[in-house]
Structures are given as structure tokens and as C-alpha cells.
Design a protein around this motif. Sequence first.
Motif, PDB file in Angstrom:
ATOM      1  N   ARG A  79       0.819  -1.210   0.000  1.00 30.56           N
ATOM      2  CA  ARG A  79       0.000   0.000   0.000  1.00 30.56           C
ATOM      3  C   ARG A  79       0.855   1.264   0.000  1.00 30.56           C
ATOM      4  NH1 ARG A  79      -3.444   1.328   5.108  1.00 30.56           N
ATOM      5  NH2 ARG A  79      -3.391   3.577   4.780  1.00 30.56           N
ATOM      6  N   TYR A  80       1.838   1.337   0.903  1.00 31.53           N
ATOM      7  CA  TYR A  80       2.650   2.550   1.007  1.00 31.53           C
ATOM      8  C   TYR A  80       3.625   2.662  -0.151  1.00 31.53           C
ATOM      9  CZ  TYR A  80       0.642   2.027   5.577  1.00 31.53           C
ATOM     10  OH  TYR A  80      -0.246   1.844   6.590  1.00 31.53           O
ATOM     11  N   GLU A  83       1.867   4.011  -3.121  1.00 32.44           N
ATOM     12  CA  GLU A  83       1.521   5.421  -2.972  1.00 32.44           C
ATOM     13  C   GLU A  83       2.761   6.301  -3.158  1.00 32.44           C
ATOM     14  OE1 GLU A  83      -0.648   6.284   0.621  1.00 32.44           O
ATOM     15  OE2 GLU A  83      -1.056   8.343  -0.026  1.00 32.44           O
ATOM     16  N   VAL A  84       3.883   5.833  -2.602  1.00 29.07           N
ATOM     17  CA  VAL A  84       5.127   6.594  -2.761  1.00 29.07           C
ATOM     18  C   VAL A  84       5.505   6.667  -4.248  1.00 29.07           C
ATOM     19  CG1 VAL A  84       7.617   6.575  -2.326  1.00 29.07           C
ATOM     20  CG2 VAL A  84       6.013   6.145  -0.446  1.00 29.07           C
ATOM     21  N   LYS A  87       3.372   9.048  -6.275  1.00 28.00           N
ATOM     22  CA  LYS A  87       3.468  10.482  -6.015  1.00 28.00           C
ATOM     23  C   LYS A  87       4.860  11.071  -6.212  1.00 28.00           C
ATOM     24  CE  LYS A  87      -0.523  10.889  -2.969  1.00 28.00           C
ATOM     25  NZ  LYS A  87      -1.004  11.141  -1.597  1.00 28.00           N
ATOM     26  N   GLN A 109      14.291  15.351  -6.052  1.00 27.38           N
ATOM     27  CA  GLN A 109      14.799  15.785  -4.755  1.00 27.38           C
ATOM     28  C   GLN A 109      14.178  15.009  -3.595  1.00 27.38           C
ATOM     29  OE1 GLN A 109      17.147  18.335  -3.963  1.00 27.38           O
ATOM     30  NE2 GLN A 109      17.622  17.887  -6.108  1.00 27.38           N
ATOM     31  N   SER A 110      13.349  14.026  -3.934  1.00 24.92           N
ATOM     32  CA  SER A 110      12.577  13.346  -2.902  1.00 24.92           C
ATOM     33  C   SER A 110      13.206  12.008  -2.513  1.00 24.92           C
ATOM     34  CB  SER A 110      11.153  13.130  -3.427  1.00 24.92           C
ATOM     35  OG  SER A 110      10.332  12.585  -2.453  1.00 24.92           O
ATOM     36  N   HIS A 111      13.349  11.791  -1.196  1.00 23.04           N
ATOM     37  CA  HIS A 111      13.910  10.548  -0.670  1.00 23.04           C
ATOM     38  C   HIS A 111      12.933   9.911   0.299  1.00 23.04           C
ATOM     39  CE1 HIS A 111      17.445  12.861  -1.847  1.00 23.04           C
ATOM     40  NE2 HIS A 111      18.066  11.705  -1.997  1.00 23.04           N
ATOM     41  N   PHE A 112      12.727   8.614   0.148  1.00 23.41           N
ATOM     42  CA  PHE A 112      11.912   7.870   1.111  1.00 23.41           C
ATOM     43  C   PHE A 112      12.699   6.688   1.634  1.00 23.41           C
ATOM     44  CE2 PHE A 112       8.571  10.229  -0.852  1.00 23.41           C
ATOM     45  CZ  PHE A 112       7.565  10.296   0.089  1.00 23.41           C
ATOM     46  N   THR A 113      12.454   6.355   2.885  1.00 19.31           N
ATOM     47  CA  THR A 113      13.048   5.162   3.474  1.00 19.31           C
ATOM     48  C   THR A 113      11.920   4.317   4.031  1.00 19.31           C
ATOM     49  OG1 THR A 113      14.945   6.490   4.113  1.00 19.31           O
ATOM     50  CG2 THR A 113      14.733   4.342   5.157  1.00 19.31           C
ATOM     51  N   LEU A 114      11.779   3.092   3.531  1.00 19.93           N
ATOM     52  CA  LEU A 114      10.733   2.194   4.021  1.00 19.93           C
ATOM     53  C   LEU A 114      11.386   0.972   4.638  1.00 19.93           C
ATOM     54  CD1 LEU A 114       8.152   2.154   1.056  1.00 19.93           C
ATOM     55  CD2 LEU A 114       7.868   3.276   3.261  1.00 19.93           C
ATOM     56  N   ASN A 115      10.789   0.502   5.744  1.00 21.00           N
ATOM     57  CA  ASN A 115      11.291  -0.715   6.354  1.00 21.00           C
ATOM     58  C   ASN A 115      10.754  -1.926   5.599  1.00 21.00           C
ATOM     59  OD1 ASN A 115      12.594   0.783   8.399  1.00 21.00           O
ATOM     60  ND2 ASN A 115      10.630   0.991   9.474  1.00 21.00           N
TER      61      ASN A 115
ATOM     62  N   ILE B 279       2.338  10.794   3.070  1.00 16.91           N
ATOM     63  CA  ILE B 279       2.165   9.326   2.975  1.00 16.91           C
ATOM     64  C   ILE B 279       2.713   8.706   4.251  1.00 16.91           C
ATOM     65  CG2 ILE B 279       2.754   7.212   1.706  1.00 16.91           C
ATOM     66  CD1 ILE B 279       3.414   8.972  -0.719  1.00 16.91           C
ATOM     67  N   LEU B 307       6.852   2.947   9.917  1.00 17.96           N
ATOM     68  CA  LEU B 307       6.888   2.527   8.529  1.00 17.96           C
ATOM     69  C   LEU B 307       8.192   2.898   7.854  1.00 17.96           C
ATOM     70  CD1 LEU B 307       4.791   1.587   6.368  1.00 17.96           C
ATOM     71  CD2 LEU B 307       4.417   4.013   5.918  1.00 17.96           C
ATOM     72  N   SER B 309      10.717   6.711   6.755  1.00 19.09           N
ATOM     73  CA  SER B 309      10.870   8.155   6.847  1.00 19.09           C
ATOM     74  C   SER B 309      10.976   8.743   5.444  1.00 19.09           C
ATOM     75  CB  SER B 309      12.126   8.497   7.649  1.00 19.09           C
ATOM     76  OG  SER B 309      13.249   7.937   6.998  1.00 19.09           O
ATOM     77  N   SER B 310      10.907  10.067   5.353  1.00 18.69           N
ATOM     78  CA  SER B 310      11.070  10.701   4.048  1.00 18.69           C
ATOM     79  C   SER B 310      11.669  12.081   4.233  1.00 18.69           C
ATOM     80  CB  SER B 310       9.725  10.813   3.329  1.00 18.69           C
ATOM     81  OG  SER B 310       9.003  11.897   3.825  1.00 18.69           O
ATOM     82  N   ASN B 311      12.398  12.541   3.251  1.00 15.87           N
ATOM     83  CA  ASN B 311      12.832  13.933   3.264  1.00 15.87           C
ATOM     84  C   ASN B 311      12.989  14.446   1.837  1.00 15.87           C
ATOM     85  OD1 ASN B 311      15.375  12.279   3.174  1.00 15.87           O
ATOM     86  ND2 ASN B 311      16.220  14.320   2.840  1.00 15.87           N
ATOM     87  N   GLU B 312      12.834  15.735   1.670  1.00 18.87           N
ATOM     88  CA  GLU B 312      12.847  16.315   0.332  1.00 18.87           C
ATOM     89  C   GLU B 312      13.281  17.767   0.423  1.00 18.87           C
ATOM     90  OE1 GLU B 312       9.340  15.506  -1.906  1.00 18.87           O
ATOM     91  OE2 GLU B 312       9.813  16.970  -3.458  1.00 18.87           O
TER      92      GLU B 312
END
Lengths: 380, 380
Positions: A79-80, A83-84, A87, A109-115, B279, B307, B309-312
Amino acid sequence: MKFTIKRTAFMNQLNNVSRAISSKSTIPILLGIKMTATEEGITLVGSDTELSIEGFLPIKDESLGLSIESTGSVVVTSRYFLEVIRKLPADTVTVEVNDQAIVNIQSGQSHFTLNGIDGNQYPLLPEIISEESIQLPTELFKELIAQTIISTSNQETRPILTGVNITLKGKQLTGVATDSHRLSQRTIEIMNDQELEIESMTIPKKTLNELSRIVEDEDHIKLIISDEQLIFALKNLTIYSRILEGNYPDTDRLIPTEHATRIVVNADTFYHAIDRASIMSNQGKNNVVRLEIEDQRVELSVYGSQLGSSNEAIETQTVTGESLQISFNPDYMKDALKTFNGTDIQMDFQSNVRPILLTAVEDETSSANLIQLLTPIRTH
Amino acid sequence: MKFTIKRTAFMNQLNNVSRAISSKSTIPILLGIKMTATEEGITLVGSDTELSIEGFLPIKDESLGLSIESTGSVVVTSRYFLEVIRKLPADTVTVEVNDQAIVNIQSGQSHFTLNGIDGNQYPLLPEIISEESIQLPTELFKELIAQTIISTSNQETRPILTGVNITLKGKQLTGVATDSHRLSQRTIEIMNDQELEIESMTIPKKTLNELSRIVEDEDHIKLIISDEQLIFALKNLTIYSRILEGNYPDTDRLIPTEHATRIVVNADTFYHAIDRASIMSNQGKNNVVRLEIEDQRVELSVYGSQLGSSNEAIETQTVTGESLQISFNPDYMKDALKTFNGTDIQMDFQSNVRPILLTAVEDETSSANLIQLLTPIRTH
């Protein structure tokens, strides 16, 4: 593992495999999508154990803009992750997974970290070793699904009735579904080069629904069958499904071969009249409309609702046979009528307690390609 | 009463008046639409007592194909009547009501009978005798509604905050809404020929929502005001609404006039970055994102979610003033950003515990037409 890919192509395949995932699953890992990077490409898997969908993004397909820096495997919550990816700001996305199964996603410029979870913990897909396969014509098979799935049961008391039963004799492939109130049967002609025979195989409703939604611009779907499993193989997409256990009831004997009354009517004309009548019938405890056939007059009516009543004379092509008053569930009748796609149909009646048979006028009733059967409701 | 009318025109006006009706009403007659036929035309009324909408179908409008055979009045359940009218087969419909308030509806071969209620039992609409009226420019007033209604409260503990407060001084009409976490204020210029002054009038959210949906191609909306009621008068459509009781809080003093930090950013760019960040923040207990401003760098981040983290890094036009770390609810920020319609905005900060002020770059901050104010969240 680390790879870079075009975001929309990645998104599409993620959407496809996520269709197998049930958000109600109590097994956490099954809420995830398994991603595996090999030198050949990226494999994605979603599953609810009964239905699994595997999607492939091949390195050799240049339109994907895929480059794989290192291989590996991870499971990430569907799900996440979806969505990430949906977007993210840029056209491409880079996914990198470290030894602790932490998934880093980067786009613009967007960074996500998911477990994530180590990919080795994901259940293995069944291996089907079978030479037995048939080629299904996509459009016709999708028609068969849409025309029969309406009569599958939603009740788990008789699980076998929640699927569509398939038989194959020669080139004739027939699908049947019944919830014991109604029955749908469709026969299509297929190439059967291997001269395979299917005596009885019941495919779960969810498998057929998802297959219909996923399959796009391919002429044929390859169906591979083993004992308890089947595979629908598409280009870069493989659908694994269990086959429902149990004996499917013998439905041939249910289909009437004679009639006392017959009306010929346009399916859409009749559909809209039923749709109107059901405004009234849907309010009462008994969702029932009455059809009255007398001489050349065919009339649909709803009485006895607290709200009011309705009646309408139906425009028919021909009316033959005995006079009749018969009642039925308008919602079931609407489902059946929709499958005829606006053509003229004949409705055959034996009596007001025997099933109503619907076939297309262009079909010979005795060997019709599409049959819809509806049990009437006894009102007194 | 008996009349015949074109079905789609009838349907449209029925849809309009039915917007006032609440399906949750416990007073049965208020689930109905009142229909009155006079020699001038058909009047339709729907109401939830706080909001009433009256629609008129004049005999002299030839496009309606209206003919009235006899006059009278009846109340008929809105939901079913609308569904019947919508699904009828022919272009025209004839409605006939007998002495027992039985409503006969006929269109083509289709007949419906609905049980109605005598029209005299329907509550009377308030009579507003007032000469005080202003002309509101439709497009501007709809903008004002959309830009302020987002900050109205949904909680009935302080009913006055569930509406938009209107003031009129000279030609300046101002709308304000606040739920105490955020505040929206929009000023528009209107013709004010009668030199009317409105000190404070709070209009319920539902009234403004329905007005926005109903009003179509008219340049102006006439607003008539009495003590506890107001009327929005459109062509053939009249919206009656109560005015919310109570003193609206003084919001002027809440709007900051100074700032320690200012960033200029495109509203859409910032919106999408917040949308991505949320998100992650939407998953945790605290729906919070953090904005960090240091030198020329502006960064949005979410930490501490189970879940991930994120940064931008946010692309800005200019950054001036002191460094700052501030946290806020991303959903509220998205609502506020949307009202700027993709223009460049300035975000002014005093400190990380004082409200964030959003105005359009083209506006002078001290007298901005549109102000959005957002209280930050203290995270430690």
C-alpha cells in the motif's frame, strides 16, 4: 540490490501484481510485494496464497529505462510503496535496498526510506510442471467471464459454487456458474491443438475478475493446468490460482428443452422496464416484480409496496403460447439481461414455478452459445 | 392537480431543491419535496428547516413544455420521486394528484403510483420582508466560499465556528472562517449601491456549499438579509437559510503583521512535496511533517514513523531571515495551499510556536485579498 527504472512502467506492473494482495490478510508478509532484481530484470510478486500474480520487467525491454546495479530481493508493504511510487516527482525512480532490508527510494529531490523484509522470507510460488496448455482467445474468454460470473455464489457454505466451472470437449469450451437461484452458461470455440480435454475445473471468481482486469492487448491467454493449480500466462505477467475442490453439480439437466410460452423482446428495452419497476420493489421486504402475459399483451408490475405501485406495458416482437403470470427478482433479471448486450432475446416459460430461459434470438435454443436461467419466485 | 412537463427540465429543478433535504431527517414530511401547481407554473420546495430551497418552473418559459391542467399541492418522498422521474422512458412526464394525495406519474407506457401527503401539511417558508439587498459577483463569491470553507469547524461544540463569517464595509466584502487551528480570510470587491453595512453575519457551511453547487451561469447572486434569515435569490431558484447565532471571535488580532523568516515558493510545488511527505506522516499517531529552513536550504521531512521516513529539498524562489525548524499538520497545509491555485506564495514565520501566514506574492501582505493562517504543532 539497486536499480533505476521509469516510474510509470514500474507503477503499472506494481498495480498489476498488487491486485492479488488482500488488505485483510492477517499474515503481514502477504501485505507486501516481493521485488527481486536479477541480471535479467525485476520480478514483482503479490499473493493472497490462493491467487498469486507475478510480473516481470525485463532488462532487454528498452522502453522501461531499466538499469540494475546490484541484484537481491526484498518485500515491501504494497500500500505505502505504491503510494510513494505514484506520487514521486521525477520520471525515473531509483530503489536501493541494504543488508537490513531498508528500502531507499529516490526520485528528483525526494527521498523515502521504508522498512522492508528479507525477500527469502516470502512464500515460494507453486512450481507447475505441466505440458498441458491451451490458448484462449482473449476477447471471447473475457466475454465468457463477464456473462457467467454474475451467477457465482457469494456464500462460502458451498465453496464450489463461488467459481465458474469450465469444461472442454473438442473445440468447445463451456463456462457455467450457478448460485442455485440462477444459472449462466456460455460456450466459446477455441483452438485446441493439443486435443486436451477438461472434464470439470472450477476457477475462483477472484482469479477470473483479476484476469479480466489485467489482460490488455494480447490476442491469446495461455492456460496451463496441473492437478490443483492453474496458470494464466500473459506477456510478462503470470497468474497462479488454485482450482476449487469438490464436484460441480450437473447443470445440464436444469436447462429446459421445452416451453409453453415464449416472448421475443429486446434485451435493453426489457432491462430499462425492469430497472424502473425495481424502484418500487426494492423498497419492500420482497424484491419481486410480476410479469403478466395475456394474448399479445405483456405487462410488468409491482404491487403491495407501502410506497406505491407501478406498471408498464412491454413492447415485444412476438408473443406465443399460453397466458402466464410469473414473478421474479428484478436484480437477478437485470444481471442476466445485461449479458445479451442489447440484442433481441427469447424468454421461454414452462409454468410460473419453472425456470425462465433466456437465449439470444440468433442462437438456436437447443444449442445456444449463451444461456441465462432464472428461478421464479412463488408469491402465493 | 395535473401537469405535463419536459422530463429533463423537471429533473434538473428537482435535483436543485432536493439538495436542501437531509436523508437523516426524523420528520417524515421533510423527506419529501413539496410540489405546487398554480396558473403561473410549478413551485418545488425542499428543506431541512435550517436551509430551504425553492425552485420555480414558469409556464411562460416555453422550453419547459409545461402545461397545467389543474392546480393544487402535494408532498412526495424526494428519493423515490427523483429516481422514478430519472428512469422514465419518454421525454415528457405527466403528474396527476387526486384528493387522497395519490400521485400518478405517466411517461410513455410506464405508470407509477406514489403515496403522497397533502401539500398543506408542509411547513411554510419564512417570509422575509426586507429592502436590504446586495448583488454578489458569482465567480468571486464562489472563490471566497471555496477559499474559506476549508477552515470552518466540524464540531458542534462551538456552532458559530461551523460557518463563514461575512462583513461588509464600503465595497469590501470579507469572509472569515476558523476552527481555532487554522484561519482563512478572503476579501472581494462588490457593487454596494445601497451602501449597506454588514457588521457580522455567519452563514452555515451547508448553505454556502449548496449555493456553490447550484449556481450556474448567472453573473450575480442577490443576497437579501433580515434579522435571523438570509436569502440567496437566483433566477427561478431561492435559497433560504438561517444565520448562525452568537458572536464571531475577533480574528483580526490573530493575523501576524511581522515575520522573522520568509520563503517564497510555488503553491503547487510545495503542495506536491507535502502530499508525498504525508504518505509517511498519515500512518503514525501524530500526523506531523517538519520544515527546516537553514541558509538557502528548505527541507521537508517525516521521521519516527514505524513505517519509515522521508525527506525532500524544496525548490524555493527566495529564503530570507532566520533559520527555523517548524512542524505542522500536512493535511491542513494542503487545504491552505490549494486555495492559491498554483501561484507563487510567501510563507511568513515569526517563530516555531507562532502561526504560519500564507499570502500570494502579488498581494501586499498587509492588505492581502487572501490569507491562510496555520498554527504549528509543538513537537517537544
